[in-house]
Design an enzyme around this catalytic site. Structure first.
Site, PDB file in Angstrom:
ATOM      1  N   GLN A 382     -33.875  -0.373 -58.310  1.00 12.20           N
ATOM      2  CA  GLN A 382     -33.438   1.026 -58.440  1.00 12.20           C
ATOM      3  C   GLN A 382     -32.729   1.250 -59.772  1.00 12.20           C
ATOM      4  O   GLN A 382     -31.782   0.534 -60.107  1.00 12.20           O
ATOM      5  CB  GLN A 382     -32.503   1.399 -57.295  1.00 12.20           C
ATOM      6  CG  GLN A 382     -33.165   1.352 -55.924  1.00 12.20           C
ATOM      7  CD  GLN A 382     -32.976   0.022 -55.223  1.00 12.20           C
ATOM      8  OE1 GLN A 382     -32.816  -1.016 -55.856  1.00 12.20           O
ATOM      9  NE2 GLN A 382     -32.988   0.044 -53.896  1.00 12.20           N
ATOM     10  N   GLN A 404     -38.522   2.681 -60.674  1.00 14.35           N
ATOM     11  CA  GLN A 404     -38.125   2.907 -59.287  1.00 14.35           C
ATOM     12  C   GLN A 404     -36.930   3.855 -59.232  1.00 14.35           C
ATOM     13  O   GLN A 404     -35.943   3.686 -59.947  1.00 14.35           O
ATOM     14  CB  GLN A 404     -37.760   1.583 -58.607  1.00 14.35           C
ATOM     15  CG  GLN A 404     -37.386   1.738 -57.141  1.00 14.35           C
ATOM     16  CD  GLN A 404     -37.252   0.412 -56.417  1.00 14.35           C
ATOM     17  OE1 GLN A 404     -37.643  -0.642 -56.923  1.00 14.35           O
ATOM     18  NE2 GLN A 404     -36.697   0.435 -55.225  1.00 14.35           N
ATOM     19  N   ASP A 405     -37.042   4.892 -58.363  1.00 15.13           N
ATOM     20  CA  ASP A 405     -35.961   5.857 -58.159  1.00 15.13           C
ATOM     21  C   ASP A 405     -35.636   6.655 -59.424  1.00 15.13           C
ATOM     22  O   ASP A 405     -34.470   6.844 -59.777  1.00 15.13           O
ATOM     23  CB  ASP A 405     -34.692   5.155 -57.647  1.00 15.13           C
ATOM     24  CG  ASP A 405     -34.832   4.672 -56.217  1.00 15.13           C
ATOM     25  OD1 ASP A 405     -35.931   4.792 -55.653  1.00 15.13           O
ATOM     26  OD2 ASP A 405     -33.841   4.170 -55.671  1.00 15.13           O
ATOM     27  N   ASP A 426     -40.799   5.270 -54.954  1.00 14.78           N
ATOM     28  CA  ASP A 426     -39.870   6.312 -54.495  1.00 14.78           C
ATOM     29  C   ASP A 426     -39.300   7.107 -55.661  1.00 14.78           C
ATOM     30  O   ASP A 426     -38.102   7.399 -55.707  1.00 14.78           O
ATOM     31  CB  ASP A 426     -38.714   5.690 -53.696  1.00 14.78           C
ATOM     32  CG  ASP A 426     -39.194   4.802 -52.551  1.00 14.78           C
ATOM     33  OD1 ASP A 426     -40.294   5.043 -52.037  1.00 14.78           O
ATOM     34  OD2 ASP A 426     -38.458   3.876 -52.177  1.00 14.78           O
ATOM     35  N   ARG A 494     -43.141   8.357 -48.507  1.00 20.54           N
ATOM     36  CA  ARG A 494     -42.832   7.606 -47.293  1.00 20.54           C
ATOM     37  C   ARG A 494     -41.471   8.059 -46.783  1.00 20.54           C
ATOM     38  O   ARG A 494     -40.628   8.534 -47.562  1.00 20.54           O
ATOM     39  CB  ARG A 494     -42.857   6.097 -47.547  1.00 20.54           C
ATOM     40  CG  ARG A 494     -41.873   5.613 -48.607  1.00 20.54           C
ATOM     41  CD  ARG A 494     -41.906   4.099 -48.717  1.00 20.54           C
ATOM     42  NE  ARG A 494     -40.978   3.591 -49.728  1.00 20.54           N
ATOM     43  CZ  ARG A 494     -40.614   2.305 -49.825  1.00 20.54           C
ATOM     44  NH1 ARG A 494     -41.083   1.417 -48.972  1.00 20.54           N
ATOM     45  NH2 ARG A 494     -39.773   1.922 -50.771  1.00 20.54           N
ATOM     46  N   TRP A 496     -37.942   7.926 -46.000  1.00 20.86           N
ATOM     47  CA  TRP A 496     -36.726   7.155 -46.230  1.00 20.86           C
ATOM     48  C   TRP A 496     -35.765   7.293 -45.058  1.00 20.86           C
ATOM     49  O   TRP A 496     -35.112   6.329 -44.659  1.00 20.86           O
ATOM     50  CB  TRP A 496     -36.076   7.645 -47.528  1.00 20.86           C
ATOM     51  CG  TRP A 496     -34.825   6.943 -47.933  1.00 20.86           C
ATOM     52  CD1 TRP A 496     -34.474   5.646 -47.654  1.00 20.86           C
ATOM     53  CD2 TRP A 496     -33.749   7.487 -48.711  1.00 20.86           C
ATOM     54  NE1 TRP A 496     -33.254   5.355 -48.213  1.00 20.86           N
ATOM     55  CE2 TRP A 496     -32.787   6.455 -48.869  1.00 20.86           C
ATOM     56  CE3 TRP A 496     -33.530   8.729 -49.296  1.00 20.86           C
ATOM     57  CZ2 TRP A 496     -31.611   6.662 -49.577  1.00 20.86           C
ATOM     58  CZ3 TRP A 496     -32.357   8.923 -50.005  1.00 20.86           C
ATOM     59  CH2 TRP A 496     -31.416   7.892 -50.147  1.00 20.86           C
TER      60      TRP A 496
END
Length: 588
Positions: A382, A404-405, A426, A494, A496
């Site tokens: 992240q 990521q993130d 994500d 997806r 969370w």
């Protein structure tokens, strides 16, 4: 961070105030806490005992009103026991609105209690890792924001329904309490990166979940009350032959919904002439050399737009616009020229929350022609480029780049238009109410073995007015992913959290998206409770024939259903988007 102190004591002597609060916190913890877990259980038992004795003294009328209001909640026993144990309760309850105000009071005290526990833990607990210390500081900041939100909600409920339209009042209240709920989970999520973190999480969990349940009750009662009032109002308007809801909102707010994008373009032309209040230039030709210094110099709680022009350059810093710095605008020299970049990440010891290169908390924030970047790379887990928790915030012609993130749309109401968001796992996540329009949303090449997830929405309560809406956008792949896209499955999102809500509509979706469309988080978690919707999308990735067969997924075929997720409805855009000067569409 410690604005909580101002709510407890009006003393102008800061040293006396700190001493008083230190003694108060110590006394509270010593007398009430053997361990934090035991304290929370004792607190609940005390509430139940108090509720038993208080309920006996309740008038039949008060008892009936509280029971009725609490019946709409997910935790009715907690709702009744917490409210009925309030001192002088018989003189405070005559309407459902009174019950909601009392519920917010109870919740505020529970949040203050958690604040002192967190502060004590940070000061006394030995052997904490740097990330655990960072996570605790994150929690203190988040809890302080929660107190502000609950205070604003109490002020708002006292004015209801006279100072705003019913629609605006309802949306504002639900937004404030939804954000307070999200904050509790954000705090806990900071202790989920390693097994060692979980020990601290276990110490805090009961108190934070208790507050989340109290907030949930307040939200449920608020939604029930406002939904009923709006339904009654609309029925009344129908009876007297008034117009439909859309026109009624226009009539009440005085804001006309624009039908053509050129309306927004005209406002945009006006915005280009806005004079900068401060100038940031790395070469020293402005007022400041860093963006952070300019933010620090900006006024607090400004009643008018305060423009910080950020001249072309690469600014290597972590920037935060705190909650007291409201009505600020970042105006760049073009997103390829003005770049704010950092590299904080979880693998190197940060929390996800703290990793953001730029964090925006102060409300009514605007940004235009800027790149927000986190260069940590796909192997650092992240690593957030931009975190936004600012209510009524908007971004135009910006690039948000990481892996990521990438973009943490944390909480409150947000709008992104004509922007590029790129990442891997994500890469658009959080629990705000956010609409993306005319944006390029592109998956990048991840690490070997990883799958790309465009969204990971985090709604934790079905009454929250939160979700991610992607409208009139383009979902595709960056140049590094395009030639190898068959090796890296990419999905629209997806779940969370349990009630994750994401809507993709009127968007062009390339073949980078797997035919299944969506991916599970962990086994069957949230597949029945999530809300994933698609409406009139185009492109090879928009074919829904082989989409997931989850109970929570549906293809929308009715325009009226899709209308609920437009900027006009979902983020109350008619009330505030015109003032941004950015182009927007309120409807389909």
């Amino acid at each position: 961070m410690k604005q909580i102190f101002d709510r407890i004591s009006d003393s102008s002597d800061k040293n006396k105030k700190k001493l008083f609060l230190s003694l108060f916190a110590t006394l509270l913890l010593v007398t009430s806490v053997v361990t934090i877990g035991v304290e929370v259980n004792s607190h609940k038992n005390s509430n139940n005992n108090n509720a038993t004795s208080s309920s006996l003294s309740l008038s039949h009328h008060s008892h009936t009103i509280i029971k009725s209001a609490c019946s709409s909640t997910f935790y009715p026993e907690l709702c009744f026991s917490a409210i009925s144990s309030e001192p002088g309760i018989t003189h405070k309850v005559s309407t459902h609105k009174d019950v909601i105000e009392l519920s917010l009071n109870v919740t505020t005290r529970a949040v203050e209690h958690n604040f002192f526990i967190l502060e004590k833990l940070l000061k006394t607990q030995k052997g904490l890792s740097n990330r655990e210390k960072t996570a605790l500081h994150d929690c203190l900041e988040i809890i302080d924001e929660t107190l502000d939100e609950l205070q604003e909600a109490r002020d708002d409920i006292r004015l209801y329904p006279n100072k705003k339209t019913l629609y605006q009042h309802a949306d504002d209240l639900k937004t404030l309490i939804s954000s307070a709920i999200t904050n509790q989970f954000t705090c806990l999520d900071g202790f989920s990166h390693e097994d060692a973190d979980k020990k601290v999480r276990e110490v805090l969990e009961k108190g934070l979940v208790h507050v989340e349940h109290l907030c949930s009750n307040s939200l449920a009662m608020t939604k029930n009350m406002t939904d009923n009032d709006i339904a009654n109002y609309e029925q009344k308007m129908m009876v007297v032959g008034k117009k439909n809801r859309k026109l009624m909102e226009e009539e009440e707010t005085g804001v006309k919904w624009p039908e053509w994008i050129s309306t927004g373009d005209r406002r945009l032309l006006q915005a280009t002439a806005v004079k900068a209040d401060l100038v940031v230039a790395a070469d020293g030709s402005g007022n400041f050399k860093t963006v952070s210094a300019a933010v620090a110099a900006a006024p607090e709680k400004s009643s008018k737009r305060f423009v910080i022009r950020i001249k072309a350059g690469v600014y290597r810093e972590n920037v935060e616009v705190p909650k007291k710095k409201t009505n600020i605008m970042f105006l760049g020299d073009g997103k390829t020229n003005t770049i704010i970049t950092g590299s904080r990440n979880v693998k190197d010891g940060s929390t996800t929350f703290h990793s953001a290169t730029v964090a925006i908390v102060g409300g009514q924030f605007l940004a235009r022609d800027i790149t927000f970047d986190n260069t940590a790379g796909p192997s650092k887990h992240q690593a957030v480029a931009l975190r936004v928790g600012a209510d009524l915030s908007a971004f135009y012609n910006c690039d948000i780049l990481a892996y990521q993130d990438t973009l943490y749309v944390h909480s409150n109401r947000q709008f992104f238009v004509n922007s590029l968001i790129a990442g891997t796992v994500d890469f658009i996540f959080g629990n705000s109410a956010v609409v993306f329009q005319n944006c390029d949303i592109h998956a990048r090449r991840p690490d070997s073995g990883q799958k790309n997830m465009v969204t990971a929405q985090g709604r934790v309560d079905p009454n929250q007015n939160t979700g991610i809406v992607i409208q009139k956008c383009r979902i595709g792949a960056t140049s590094d992913l395009e030639p190898v896209k068959k090796n890296f499955p990419t999905y629209l999102g997806r779940p969370w959290k349990e009630y994750s809500r994401t809507v993709i509509m009127e968007t062009t979706i390339s073949d980078v998206i797997d035919p299944a469309g969506w991916h599970e988080w962990n086994g069957n978690f949230a597949l029945n409770t999530l809300v994933y919707r698609e409406y009139q999308n185009t492109g090879p990735g928009a074919v829904t024939t082989n989409r997931v067969a989850w109970k929570g997924f549906k293809v929308i075929t009715n325009a009226a259903e899709a209308q609920a997720f437009t900027a006009g409805s979902f983020i109350a855009g008619s009330n505030w988007l015109p003032s941004t000067g950015f182009p927007f569409t309120l409807g389909l």
